[in-house]
Design a protein around this motif. Structure first.
Motif, PDB file in Angstrom:
ATOM      1  N   GLY A 222       0.939  -1.104  -0.076  1.00 54.12           N
ATOM      2  CA  GLY A 222       0.259   0.237   0.199  1.00 54.12           C
ATOM      3  C   GLY A 222       0.923   1.118  -0.044  1.00 54.12           C
ATOM      4  O   GLY A 222       0.475   2.554  -0.643  1.00 54.12           O
ATOM      5  N   LEU A 223       2.220   1.089   0.870  1.00 53.60           N
ATOM      6  CA  LEU A 223       3.083   2.488   0.811  1.00 53.60           C
ATOM      7  C   LEU A 223       3.926   2.976  -1.011  1.00 53.60           C
ATOM      8  O   LEU A 223       3.571   3.447  -1.073  1.00 53.60           O
ATOM      9  N   ALA A 224       3.597   1.291  -1.209  1.00 57.14           N
ATOM     10  CA  ALA A 224       4.517   1.770  -2.550  1.00 57.14           C
ATOM     11  C   ALA A 224       3.432   2.518  -3.647  1.00 57.14           C
ATOM     12  O   ALA A 224       3.909   3.147  -4.631  1.00 57.14           O
ATOM     13  N   LEU A 225       2.239   1.940  -3.431  1.00 57.67           N
ATOM     14  CA  LEU A 225       0.592   2.169  -4.419  1.00 57.67           C
ATOM     15  C   LEU A 225       0.845   3.258  -4.470  1.00 57.67           C
ATOM     16  O   LEU A 225       0.898   4.640  -5.330  1.00 57.67           O
ATOM     17  N   LEU A 226       0.820   4.383  -2.559  1.00 55.28           N
ATOM     18  CA  LEU A 226       0.365   5.901  -2.425  1.00 55.28           C
ATOM     19  C   LEU A 226       1.689   6.501  -3.401  1.00 55.28           C
ATOM     20  O   LEU A 226       2.068   7.732  -3.531  1.00 55.28           O
ATOM     21  N   SER A 227       2.786   5.938  -3.132  1.00 49.88           N
ATOM     22  CA  SER A 227       4.064   6.156  -3.436  1.00 49.88           C
ATOM     23  C   SER A 227       4.082   6.278  -4.790  1.00 49.88           C
ATOM     24  O   SER A 227       4.615   7.860  -5.400  1.00 49.88           O
ATOM     25  N   ALA A 228       3.621   5.356  -5.681  1.00 52.53           N
ATOM     26  CA  ALA A 228       3.926   5.464  -7.259  1.00 52.53           C
ATOM     27  C   ALA A 228       2.517   6.541  -7.322  1.00 52.53           C
ATOM     28  O   ALA A 228       3.131   7.218  -8.461  1.00 52.53           O
TER      29      ALA A 228
END
Length: 333
Positions: A222-228
């Motif tokens: 989820g953190l990676a998706l928000l960063s992307a």
């Protein structure tokens, strides 16, 4: 004249009304529940009078305040008396004593006057309040219970006081011994529950570790998706389009995220917080892995509850023993 040590069969039966009491043989009274005052009917038939019960009849008399049930054993054709403790003996224990005394007794049952079977856990004191039927080897005997005289209110109150005094004396004399026996039983139960829980605890620890790893991976995803998403928005704003074009896009993305959070609340009835989401996903992975590895969650919870109750009871028992030891030490000092 009878030989020394012999016990005549007529002594098994109560004396006839108005008859002169005969001298009883000296010696200690018989011990145990079953008082075997038995003899052969054939040898003593000429001595029977009209006041003696028929050989196949079951009679109930009271001796020293205790019921005395007299019946004929089917195998040996002997009259035998059973002393019953009304407040301690049950119908099941009485029938078991009957089967132990005569191995020829194959089936026994106690029925009410209308033919309903009486449970084995019924106290004999309750059974002897009314007439009943005793079935021995499919032969039914009608048993008539003598009516006891009603005690006066003063005598009843006196008996209750005596019972209360006996109970207090018994508690004072046997309380410590009873508590120690209970402590030993609780320790054995705790050891048994701990032994049953040990393999379940090991399996649960493995499932929890895998579920925790999957939950952490989901949070990092989820953190990676928000960063992307943030990087894509920055790239589109400064390199591809301008802020005037991307501003309504960011507004609709924010509104879509709000819709997702509201849908989560409608489905789960919980606020969308990161701790709640993590706990929910952990439980989801845990139960899924439990089914795959055949881990019985209900049995584990039941064993844990029993272990907690046993530990609580053990603490109470040890607390009472500690208080008693302190009182004894104060009395000695």
């Amino acid at each position: 004249m009878l030989p020394r040590g012999a016990w005549p069969w007529r002594a098994c039966l109560p004396p006839a009304p108005g008859a002169r009491a005969r001298a009883r043989p000296r010696g200690p009274p018989p011990q145990g529940l079953c008082v075997k005052l038995c003899g052969t009917l054939k040898d003593h038939q000429p001595r029977l009078s009209s006041t003696v019960a028929p050989p196949d009849e079951i009679t109930i008399n009271y001796r020293h305040g205790l019921p005395l049930i007299t019946l004929t054993l089917p195998s040996r054709k002997e009259r035998c008396q059973f002393v019953v403790k009304p407040m301690l003996s049950t119908v099941g224990s009485f029938l078991q004593d009957l089967r132990d005394e005569d191995k020829g007794v194959k089936s026994t049952a106690v029925l009410t006057a209308d033919g309903s079977e009486i449970p084995a856990s019924t106290l004999m004191g309750i059974l002897l309040m009314n007439d009943f039927k005793l079935v021995i080897n499919k032969i039914t005997y009608d048993v008539r219970c003598p009516k006891k005289e009603k005690l006066s209110c003063e005598h009843t109150a006196e008996m209750e006081n005596v019972k209360s005094l006996v109970h207090r004396l018994f508690t004072a004399l046997h309380s410590e011994e009873f508590q120690k026996r209970r402590e030993r039983r609780l320790l054995e139960k705790i050891d048994q529950l701990t032994g049953r829980l040990q393999p379940l605890e090991q399996m649960k620890a493995r499932i929890e570790a895998r579920s925790e790893a999957k939950t952490s991976g989901l949070l990092w995803a989820g953190l990676a998706l928000l960063s992307a998403q943030a990087g894509a928005m920055a790239w589109l704003t400064w390199w591809v389009y301008s802020w005037d074009i991307m501003e309504p896009v960011t507004y609709f993305i924010t509104f879509a995220n709000s819709m997702v959070f509201f849908a989560y609340f409608i489905v789960t009835r919980q606020d969308y917080t990161y701790s709640a989401v993590k706990r929910r996903q952990f439980l989801h992975f845990f139960h899924k892995k439990s089914k795959q590895q055949q881990f019985d969650v209900a049995q584990y919870n039941q064993l844990k509850e029993e272990l907690a109750k046993a530990n609580e009871s053990l603490g109470q028992v040890r607390h009472s023993l500690c208080l008693r030891m302190r009182e004894e030490l104060k009395e000695k000092n």
